[in-house]
Design a protein around this motif. Structure first.
Motif: not given
Ligand SMILES: NC(=O)C1=CN([C@@H]2O[C@H](COP(=O)(O)OP(=O)(O)OC[C@H]3O[C@@H](n4cnc5c(N)ncnc54)[C@H](OP(=O)(O)O)[C@@H]3O)[C@@H](O)[C@H]2O)C=CC1
Ligand SMILES: CC(C)(CO)C(=O)C(=O)O
Length: 284
Positions: A29, A9, A71, A93
């Motif tokens: 992914v 993500g 997440k 993270i």
């Molecule tokens: N974005 C930011 O600026 C910040 C985020 N954070 C924290 O970092 C963490 C990640 O956030 P963020 O990147 O924004 O979240 P996103 O929702 O953008 O990304 C999470 C990703 O995880 C994938 N995913 C979920 N389950 C699986 C699995 N079983 N196998 C493989 N991939 C999987 C999702 O896939 P799919 O797309 O298919 O659903 C998605 O692409 C969170 O806890 C957030 O609070 C912390 C600071 C800043």
């Protein structure tokens, strides 16, 4: 280093790209469409392109280091998959704190990280860097090697620092998130408005105070931090607002829900935020 990154993500795409400049990176992914798009286009950050190896999560294998960037609501699914691997280093993270309980059951060397970069996902292979921050990493258990790993991950354009009290840093962050995230998600506003709107500012202060009392942190310092982050990220769309807009489950359980559960005192404003966001999620 041979590094695996689970969850491409906003954070996962950003970290994978930056680390791919110096390390052997495999991203994992959960859907084939994203896999095809990354294989075809690489990962794009602003105008730069990066190529990484990408696989589906079912093909997860052992790496020197596995960074988990999904997440909070998606962590439980990964636990048995991670436990089926031979012992290695895992770096989690996530915002929020509810995973602390869950990851104790893992038979690996565990590190925790706090991401302070401002990144948002444009599409399945593209992220926008809104502000370069840093990543802090620390050991979850004693006798780990976070310092050694931090050293290998660090680069001047990708700062990673060792934090000898990562739980304290995560407590500070969860207080900030417990204020900014639900208010922005409920009112569909950017982060800055939490302190520029005088009515919301009052609620923000109350949330910060309650969270600080529960986590035994200094109330005034926490409030200063909340205002600093709201100001520095004033044009950001918080991750909880992104989830609400996309009609996805939010991380409320791990943020305000965690604070309410930890509390031995009444925390009505925190509890209200928890229930209001849960009410919004029901409508998804
Ligand atoms: N974005 C930011 O600026 C910040 C985020 N954070 C924290 O970092 C963490 C990640 O956030 P963020 O990147 O924004 O979240 P996103 O929702 O953008 O990304 C999470 C990703 O995880 C994938 N995913 C979920 N389950 C699986 C699995 N079983 N196998 C493989 N991939 C999987 C999702 O896939 P799919 O797309 O298919 O659903 C998605 O692409 C969170 O806890 C957030 O609070 C912390 C600071 C800043
Ligand atoms: C610090 C903040 C509030 C920045 O948007 C964040 O971590 C989030 O959106 O989850």
């Amino acid at each position: 280093m041979d590094i695996g990154i689970i969850g491409l993500g906003a954070v996962g795409l950003f970290i994978s790209s930056k680390l791919s400049e110096r390390h052997d990176v495999t991203g994992y992914v959960r859907n084939q469409k994203q896999l095809n798009e990354i294989r075809e286009n690489g990962i794009q950050i602003n105008k730069d392109r990066y190529q990484i190896r990408v696989k589906t999560i079912e093909r997860l294998q052992k790496h020197d280091l596995i960074i988990i960037c999904v997440k909070q609501p998606h962590l439980a699914y990964l636990m048995p998959i991670l436990n089926s691997l031979d012992k290695t280093c895992l770096l989690f993270i996530q915002n929020g704190l509810s995973h602390i309980q869950m990851i104790q059951e893992l038979n690996h060397f565990i590190m925790l990280g706090v991401c302070e970069h401002g990144v948002s996902k444009v599409n399945s292979h593209q992220v926008q860097l809104n502000g370069l921050g840093q990543i802090k990493v620390g050991d979850f258990q004693e006798h780990n090697d976070a310092k050694h790993i931090q050293h290998q991950l660090y680069a001047s354009d990708f700062p990673v620092f060792y934090d000898d009290d990562i739980i304290q840093t995560m407590n500070e962050k969860v207080i900030v998130n417990s204020v900014i995230n639900p208010l922005t998600a409920l009112f569909d506003i950017e982060n800055g408005q939490v302190i520029t709107n005088p009515y919301l500012k009052k609620i923000a202060y109350q949330l910060s105070k309650e969270a600080s009392e529960v986590l035994e942190m200094n109330c005034e310092k926490s409030w200063e931090k909340v205002q600093e982050v709201a100001h520095n990220t004033k044009n950001n769309v918080s991750s909880m607002l992104v989830d609400i807009r996309m009609k996805r489950t939010t991380e409320i359980e791990s943020i305000n829900g965690y604070i309410v559960k930890q509390s031995k005192i009444d925390v009505p404003t925190q509890s209200n935020m928890y229930h209001l966001i849960k009410a919004k999620e029901i409508n998804h």
